[in-house]
Design an enzyme around this catalytic site. Structure first.
Site, mmCIF file in Angstrom:
data_model
loop_
_atom_site.group_PDB
_atom_site.id
_atom_site.type_symbol
_atom_site.label_atom_id
_atom_site.label_comp_id
_atom_site.label_asym_id
_atom_site.label_seq_id
_atom_site.Cartn_x
_atom_site.Cartn_y
_atom_site.Cartn_z
ATOM 1 N N GLY A 12 23.918 -9.793 -3.345
ATOM 2 C CA GLY A 12 23.543 -10.461 -4.512
ATOM 3 C C GLY A 12 24.308 -10.227 -5.881
ATOM 4 O O GLY A 12 25.407 -9.811 -5.494
ATOM 5 N N ASP A 35 23.092 -7.354 4.411
ATOM 6 C CA ASP A 35 22.360 -8.315 3.681
ATOM 7 C C ASP A 35 21.871 -9.123 4.659
ATOM 8 O O ASP A 35 22.360 -8.802 6.045
ATOM 9 C CB ASP A 35 23.111 -9.099 2.612
ATOM 10 C CG ASP A 35 22.079 -9.674 1.667
ATOM 11 O OD1 ASP A 35 21.248 -10.463 1.806
ATOM 12 O OD2 ASP A 35 22.514 -9.585 0.535
ATOM 13 N N ILE A 36 20.897 -10.020 4.492
ATOM 14 C CA ILE A 36 20.489 -10.820 5.479
ATOM 15 C C ILE A 36 21.266 -12.106 5.913
ATOM 16 O O ILE A 36 21.336 -12.941 6.852
ATOM 17 C CB ILE A 36 19.017 -11.578 5.386
ATOM 18 C CG1 ILE A 36 18.807 -12.048 3.922
ATOM 19 C CG2 ILE A 36 17.885 -10.724 5.761
ATOM 20 C CD1 ILE A 36 17.552 -12.891 3.897
ATOM 21 N N ARG A 37 22.219 -12.169 4.917
ATOM 22 C CA ARG A 37 23.422 -13.469 4.898
ATOM 23 C C ARG A 37 24.793 -12.712 4.702
ATOM 24 O O ARG A 37 24.843 -11.628 3.943
ATOM 25 C CB ARG A 37 23.125 -14.477 4.368
ATOM 26 C CG ARG A 37 22.913 -14.211 2.849
ATOM 27 C CD ARG A 37 22.690 -15.191 1.785
ATOM 28 N NE ARG A 37 22.159 -14.531 0.530
ATOM 29 C CZ ARG A 37 23.050 -14.543 -0.438
ATOM 30 N NH1 ARG A 37 24.445 -14.606 -0.629
ATOM 31 N NH2 ARG A 37 22.811 -13.845 -1.563
ATOM 32 N N ASP A 53 17.820 -6.945 7.688
ATOM 33 C CA ASP A 53 16.535 -7.503 7.086
ATOM 34 C C ASP A 53 15.933 -6.497 6.406
ATOM 35 O O ASP A 53 15.370 -5.354 7.323
ATOM 36 C CB ASP A 53 15.950 -8.242 8.048
ATOM 37 C CG ASP A 53 14.457 -8.818 7.807
ATOM 38 O OD1 ASP A 53 14.357 -8.558 6.493
ATOM 39 O OD2 ASP A 53 13.775 -9.474 8.205
ATOM 40 N N TYR A 143 6.712 -10.237 -9.662
ATOM 41 C CA TYR A 143 7.776 -9.707 -9.515
ATOM 42 C C TYR A 143 7.484 -8.221 -10.477
ATOM 43 O O TYR A 143 7.814 -7.288 -9.909
ATOM 44 C CB TYR A 143 8.886 -10.278 -10.060
ATOM 45 C CG TYR A 143 10.213 -9.573 -10.533
ATOM 46 C CD1 TYR A 143 11.084 -9.124 -9.373
ATOM 47 C CD2 TYR A 143 10.748 -9.579 -11.734
ATOM 48 C CE1 TYR A 143 12.216 -8.263 -9.438
ATOM 49 C CE2 TYR A 143 12.012 -8.843 -11.984
ATOM 50 C CZ TYR A 143 12.614 -8.348 -10.762
ATOM 51 O OH TYR A 143 13.975 -7.622 -10.894
ATOM 52 N N LYS A 147 7.403 -4.453 -9.254
ATOM 53 C CA LYS A 147 8.362 -3.417 -9.792
ATOM 54 C C LYS A 147 7.347 -2.066 -10.292
ATOM 55 O O LYS A 147 7.650 -0.841 -10.046
ATOM 56 C CB LYS A 147 9.353 -3.854 -10.851
ATOM 57 C CG LYS A 147 10.355 -4.839 -10.148
ATOM 58 C CD LYS A 147 11.220 -4.089 -9.327
ATOM 59 C CE LYS A 147 12.497 -4.872 -8.758
ATOM 60 N NZ LYS A 147 13.180 -4.246 -7.522
ATOM 61 N N ILE A 173 20.806 -9.219 -16.494
ATOM 62 C CA ILE A 173 22.260 -8.739 -16.370
ATOM 63 C C ILE A 173 23.328 -9.894 -16.320
ATOM 64 O O ILE A 173 22.934 -10.844 -15.560
ATOM 65 C CB ILE A 173 22.471 -7.977 -14.801
ATOM 66 C CG1 ILE A 173 21.510 -6.687 -14.777
ATOM 67 C CG2 ILE A 173 23.824 -7.632 -14.623
ATOM 68 C CD1 ILE A 173 21.559 -5.571 -15.773
#
Ligand code: AKB
Length: 317
Positions: A12, A35-37, A53, A143, A147, A173
């Site tokens: 990410g 990561d998952i990818r 995952d 979200y 958090k 960011i």
């Protein structure tokens, strides 16, 4: 014992640059990206990578054993805008990935955890200016709710099970290497890309929406600094307020015009306006400064210069 780091969600926006920096500091074989990818070329070629995952606790545990991991940075999450489209999925990913890592630490499999929180923990009833560390917290996004709940769980696991978990509340960011995915503050990244690629930008937030923001370099510095701090200096075990700058779409556009004089901005609010309106405009980060020596480096001008130069070089390749 040697430090062995696992980054979950390494592909990410923050994960990519955090992985590269930690590899520069600790050596490539001491930092396992996952990561998952698969991620971008630079990340994939810079050191070991595993498909994980974040919802699969056994899968994480296997990798912890394989590399004798001591520290985990859990960067996988569904952000504010996408989270509003998939509330149940956002809650599941954001909460259960955290439980997986906290429970593995409780079982003695991880020595230290970094888990990012966000300014999204605040809501419409929070004081908007210089938002204090401790204040009203009634987030209105899934979200933000995840958090805030996560922060309470981090403190709980620290107090009850002595889990060394550390956290900061990231503002928006801004970075050029990897694009953000699904946040409300993403406009402040898109605007630089569009300024150079097409000379104009249609903002989904109105011109006077002021939000707390930070350049990636500062975010990475803060993340590594809090993880390197002595445990006794981490006096807040929920999550620390963190700040660098605040600006509106109109202000960032004016700054970009200094470098790209023909740049044009237009405004068409969408559902993200409501999310942005529920968040603080500026943050009081005095506790992070006091406890572990936090200090930001980039302001709107130096960030804009750095962003545009870096993107320019990237697009030239
Ligand atoms: C988002 O916009 O959702 C994130 C955040 C402020 O946590 N960038």
């Amino acid at each position: 014992m040697n430090k062995q780091i696992l980054i979950i969600g390494a592909c990410g926006q923050i994960g990519t640059e955090l992985t590269l920096k930690l590899r520069e500091i600790n050596g490539k074989n001491a930092v396992i990206a996952s990561d998952i990818r698969e991620g971008n070329e630079e990340l994939m070629q810079s050191g070991p990578f595993e498909i994980i995952d974040a919802l699969n606790k056994d899968g994480i545990e296997k990798i912890l054993d394989k590399y004798a991991i001591t520290e985990v940075y859990l960067m996988a999450a569904m952000l504010s805008a996408v989270g509003e489209k998939y509330p149940a999925k956002a809650w599941e990913l954001n909460m259960n990935s955290l439980f997986n890592v906290l429970n593995l630490a409780k079982e003695g499999k991880i020595k230290k955890i970094f888990w990012p929180s966000s300014i999204a923990v605040f809501g419409p009833t929070t004081p908007k200016q210089k938002t204090p560390q401790k204040t009203i917290m009634e987030p209105s996004t899934v979200y933000g709710m995840s958090k805030l709940a996560g922060e309470r769980w981090c403190e709980y696991y620290f107090n009850k099970y002595n889990v060394d978990v550390r956290s900061i509340r990231y503002p928006g960011i801004i970075s050029w290497k990897t694009n953000p995915g699904g946040g409300t503050t993403d406009y402040a990244v898109e605007i630089y890309n569009n300024a150079l690629l097409v000379g104009k930008y249609d903002s989904f937030l109105n011109k006077s929406t002021k939000l707390p923001m930070m350049y990636m370099d500062d975010a990475i510095t803060a993340t590594i600094k809090i993880m390197d701090a002595k445990p006794e200096n981490i006096k807040i075990r929920s999550s620390y307020n963190l700040a660098a700058m605040s600006f509106t779409p109109e202000e960032i556009a004016l700054e970009i015009k200094k470098f790209v004089p023909n740049f044009e901005i237009s405004y068409h609010e969408d559902f993200r306006q409501r999310i942005a309106d529920s968040w603080p405009q500026s943050i009081d980060d005095s506790k992070a400064k006091e406890d572990w020596g936090w200090k930001h480096k980039f302001d709107l001008h130096t960030m804009s210069e750095n962003m545009l130069n870096s993107l320019h070089k990237k697009f030239e390749k």
